[in-house]
Design an enzyme around this catalytic site. Structure first.
Site, short mmCIF file in Angstrom:
data_model
loop_
_atom_site.label_atom_id
_atom_site.label_comp_id
_atom_site.label_asym_id
_atom_site.label_seq_id
_atom_site.Cartn_x
_atom_site.Cartn_y
_atom_site.Cartn_z
N ASP A 228 -0.93 -6.18 -0.21
CA ASP A 228 -1.58 -5.88 1.05
C ASP A 228 -2.74 -5.30 0.54
O ASP A 228 -3.48 -4.56 0.24
CB ASP A 228 -0.99 -4.07 1.14
CG ASP A 228 0.84 -3.99 2.06
OD1 ASP A 228 0.60 -5.35 2.53
OD2 ASP A 228 1.38 -2.95 1.82
N GLU B 115 9.27 -4.43 10.48
CA GLU B 115 9.19 -3.26 10.23
C GLU B 115 10.08 -2.50 11.39
O GLU B 115 9.32 -2.29 12.24
CB GLU B 115 8.39 -2.52 9.58
CG GLU B 115 8.34 -1.37 8.36
CD GLU B 115 8.02 -0.29 7.81
OE1 GLU B 115 6.89 -0.72 7.61
OE2 GLU B 115 8.08 0.68 7.00
N ASP C 60 1.08 -0.96 0.00
CA ASP C 60 0.17 -0.71 0.12
C ASP C 60 1.18 1.12 -0.08
O ASP C 60 0.72 2.24 0.21
CB ASP C 60 -1.35 -0.29 1.39
CG ASP C 60 -0.44 -0.02 2.37
OD1 ASP C 60 0.60 -0.65 2.38
OD2 ASP C 60 -1.59 -0.06 3.52
N SER C 61 2.28 0.83 -0.05
CA SER C 61 3.24 2.34 -0.47
C SER C 61 2.88 2.75 -1.65
O SER C 61 3.38 3.58 -2.28
CB SER C 61 4.74 2.00 0.22
OG SER C 61 4.91 0.55 -1.31
N GLU D 291 -1.74 -5.59 8.75
CA GLU D 291 -0.83 -5.00 9.29
C GLU D 291 -1.72 -5.29 11.61
O GLU D 291 -2.42 -4.73 10.86
CB GLU D 291 -1.01 -3.60 9.38
CG GLU D 291 -0.06 -3.28 7.81
CD GLU D 291 0.25 -1.89 8.27
OE1 GLU D 291 0.02 -1.08 8.41
OE2 GLU D 291 1.07 -1.10 6.56
O1 KIV Z 1 3.73 -1.44 1.69
C1 KIV Z 1 4.60 -1.21 2.27
O2 KIV Z 1 5.59 -0.91 1.01
C2 KIV Z 1 5.18 -2.47 2.81
C3 KIV Z 1 6.53 -2.48 2.92
C4 KIV Z 1 6.70 -1.52 3.38
C5 KIV Z 1 6.97 -3.79 3.51
O3 KIV Z 1 4.27 -2.98 3.31
#
Ligand code: KIV
Length: 274
Positions: A93, A192, A54-55, A125
């Protein structure tokens, strides 16, 4: 010493292959990916896991946090990635607000991801507070990866992106949550931004692979955000980030050269037209 074999002898990476890798002490490589073109490059390079993180909310959409991205947007990114992948496991995610507090909604979100993208697993998460959601998703036969430590969807609770679990109480809670995630059936966990000693301890105690981002070298694998490690983003420089390239400057240089050629009427030349 490992040398990339460019994916020539394809063995599809599954959650079972990852478990075997941990048993054999083979480190697991994971990067984020959000689109077809980059996914093809990552897969061709032999990456084990592509995380449709979700980044995407930050690096693809320009948001400050991961919170605004929607399930439909994650599905769009994930389906694009899956079309470019032959070997890697694609993990997606579940975005903020699609699984917390309502396990039926969590199941519905995970089912949509699996049906509409063709991905191999989802990531959520949190620990005990989302146990019911994880259990329900797992009961539908969907592999789940956990995510503990700094969980960016909770940034407004944390208030800052500093290292988590430095204090004993938070470290113990994290360890407890890691055991819980393993016990209920998660196939792996992202850790993380936690102290390296804690990362090592969790990886040693658990049977499932621990993939670290800022969790030291004692875990079972590493993950980075693709745009950070390629140097496309510039403003983000945490200690754990190794930049393998400066693509921002390289792309900028190429675009500047193109602009010059257009303005100077150097492009297209005789051979570049019909
Ligand atoms: O969303 C993401 O990129 C992540 C990584 C930081 C592990 O969850």
């Amino acid at each position: 010493m490992y040398m990339s074999d460019n994916n020539s002898n394809i063995k599809k990476i599954t959650t079972h292959v990852l478990a075997e890798m941990k048993l054999k002490g083979i480190k697991i490589s994971m990067l984020t990916g959000y689109d077809y073109s980059f996914a093809r490059i990552l897969d061709n390079s032999g990456i084990d896991i592509i995380l449709v993180g979700d980044s995407a909310s930050n690096v693809m959409a320009g948001n400050e946090t991961t919170l605004p991205i929607t399930l439909d947007q994650m599905i769009y990114h994930a389906a694009s990635v899956v079309r470019g992948v032959k070997r890697a496991l694609v993990v997606v995610d579940l975005p903020f607000g699609t699984y917390q507090g309502n396990s039926l909604e969590a199941l519905h979100s995970a089912v949509r991801i699996m049906k509409e993208t063709g991905a191999g697993a989802v990531k959520l998460e949190g620990g005990s507070e989302i146990q019911e959601s994880i259990t329900r998703i797992l009961s539908a036969g969907i592999p789940v990866m956990g995510h503990l430590g700094l969980t960016p969807q909770s940034i407004h609770k944390f208030g800052t992106y500093v290292v988590r679990a430095k204090e004993e109480a938070e470290a113990n809670k994290l360890l407890e949550n890691a055991h819980l995630l393993e016990d209920i059936g998660c196939f792996g966990i992202v850790l993380e931004k936690i102290p390296a000693t804690l990362g090592t301890k969790v990886a040693a105690e658990l049977r499932i692979p621990m993939i670290g981002i800022g969790a030291g070298s004692g875990v079972d694998g590493q993950v980075l955000v693709l745009h950070d490690m390629l140097g496309i983003t510039q403003e983000f420089s945490p200690r754990f980030l190794r930049r393998y390239h400066n693509l921002f400057d390289e792309i900028k240089g190429a675009v500047e050269a193109y602009i010059c050629d257009v303005k100077n009427k150097d492009f297209p030349n005789e051979k570049e037209q019909y």
